[in-house]
Design an enzyme around this catalytic site. Structure first.
Site, PDB file in Angstrom:
ATOM      1  N   SER A 101       0.842  -1.191   0.000  1.00 34.92           N
ATOM      2  CA  SER A 101       0.000   0.000   0.000  1.00 34.92           C
ATOM      3  C   SER A 101       0.883   1.249   0.000  1.00 34.92           C
ATOM      4  O   SER A 101       1.711   1.415  -0.892  1.00 34.92           O
ATOM      5  CB  SER A 101      -0.957  -0.041   1.192  1.00 34.92           C
ATOM      6  OG  SER A 101      -1.980   0.924   1.060  1.00 34.92           O
ATOM      7  N   GLU A 192      -1.910  -2.925  -7.784  1.00 28.28           N
ATOM      8  CA  GLU A 192      -3.148  -3.083  -7.014  1.00 28.28           C
ATOM      9  C   GLU A 192      -3.557  -1.707  -6.491  1.00 28.28           C
ATOM     10  O   GLU A 192      -2.772  -0.764  -6.526  1.00 28.28           O
ATOM     11  CB  GLU A 192      -2.944  -4.063  -5.857  1.00 28.28           C
ATOM     12  CG  GLU A 192      -1.903  -3.649  -4.824  1.00 28.28           C
ATOM     13  CD  GLU A 192      -2.420  -2.696  -3.764  1.00 28.28           C
ATOM     14  OE1 GLU A 192      -3.621  -2.760  -3.416  1.00 28.28           O
ATOM     15  OE2 GLU A 192      -1.629  -1.861  -3.291  1.00 28.28           O
ATOM     16  N   HIS A 265      -5.116  -5.235  -1.277  1.00 27.21           N
ATOM     17  CA  HIS A 265      -6.020  -5.015  -0.148  1.00 27.21           C
ATOM     18  C   HIS A 265      -7.118  -6.066  -0.137  1.00 27.21           C
ATOM     19  O   HIS A 265      -8.311  -5.784  -0.299  1.00 27.21           O
ATOM     20  CB  HIS A 265      -6.620  -3.620  -0.215  1.00 27.21           C
ATOM     21  CG  HIS A 265      -5.633  -2.521  -0.003  1.00 27.21           C
ATOM     22  ND1 HIS A 265      -4.754  -2.099  -0.983  1.00 27.21           N
ATOM     23  CD2 HIS A 265      -5.371  -1.746   1.088  1.00 27.21           C
ATOM     24  CE1 HIS A 265      -4.007  -1.116  -0.513  1.00 27.21           C
ATOM     25  NE2 HIS A 265      -4.363  -0.884   0.740  1.00 27.21           N
TER      26      HIS A 265
END
Length: 291
Positions: A101, A192, A265
């Site tokens: 992330s 992602e 996630h």
């Protein structure tokens, strides 16, 4: 090649982004690593914060670069803030580093500086809730054991080999034009994201095209794009579905592409070592790591 970790090694927790808010999640992740025989360096800054950050830049920078050497640095949580630390010269050390992330900025910057050992994988605060196969995969990578292939939806394009680069699309895109992006030439890129509207995904993929990133790749994979197709108050006849955007922005690349990989996630965030050689099979939908 980063030396495999071994039982009795210490790990150091780094809160480089947003504040830690769930003490139980932190302790759950620490427990997993301790069950593998690893020892946690003292960490008691559970309530540390500076606005929406887990401390000011100096505090977080010093935590990222401790005076003692630890074989493993494990990031506590994502959010925002790690890129701010890249404004200073980074005294990188050898060893392992795990996160994803917002920590994409740190992982990619370290790889761009020539250091291996970065793993795109669970954070300390998410590790405890990962399924057993995901925990076992991370453990195998750290301890130098082989890991199984992961699979997604094949889009064709044959088979390619390349250096693995993995990260959050938003964070990666915001590093374009800086010294903190590794070369994408003949690489396999896996991306992602979370909570980004389709038009913003379109904008970022277009940015990667305009910057020449996508056209350098030998393969491309899409991981989990959680809550990215849930635009509210939008006329559904005047928008695109995420899958349509992915295909429109990549179908001319003529490289292997795999979507829906278990990365990001999602509960089941498959760990991937950045900079490792990998094979992407666009016909079978598999991603394999090479020793």
């Amino acid at each position: 090649m980063t030396e495999p970790i071994k039982k009795g090694d210490y790990f150091h927790i780094v809160a480089a982004s947003s504040p830690i808010t769930k003490k139980e999640d932190l302790h759950s992740g620490i427990k997993v690593l301790q069950e593998w025989g690893l020892i946690c360096n003292h960490f008691d800054e559970i309530d540390r914060s500076w606005g929406y950050l887990a401390g000011n830049d100096e505090v977080r920078f010093n935590e990222l670069h401790p005076s003692n050497h630890y074989p493993l640095l494990a990031f506590a949580r994502g959010g925002w803030g790690s890129a701010r630390l890249l404004e200073k010269q980074q005294p990188w050390k050898e060893g392992w580093m795990i996160g994803f992330s917002d920590l994409t900025s740190i992982l990619l910057a370290r790889l761009a500086s020539g250091f291996q050992g970065g793993i795109h994988g669970p954070l300390i605060t998410t590790l405890g809730s990962e399924p057993d196969w995901s925990k076992d995969r991370l453990k195998s990578i750290l301890f130098g054991n082989c890991v199984p292939d992961i699979y997604g939806e094949p889009w064709g394009g044959g088979i390619s080999k390349g250096r693995l680069i993995v990260g959050n699309l938003t964070v990666l895109t915001h590093l374009i034009g800086t010294e903190h992006l590794p070369s994408f030439k003949k690489s396999i890129l896996i991306i992602e994201d979370i909570g980004e509207a389709p038009y913003r995904i379109d904008r970022m993929l277009t940015h990667l095209r305009l910057a020449g990133v996508l056209h350098q790749l030998s393969g491309l994979g899409f991981g989990s794009f959680t809550s990215c197709d849930d635009e509210k108050d939008v006329d559904k006849s005047k928008t695109f579905k995420l899958l349509e955007i992915f295909k429109d922005r990549t179908q001319d690349l003529k490289i292997p592409i795999v979507s829906s990989l278990p990365i990001g996630h999602c509960c089941g965030n498959a760990s991937l070592p950045l900079g490792s050689q990998a094979i992407l099979n666009g016909d079978k939908g598999s991603l394999s790591l090479l020793k």
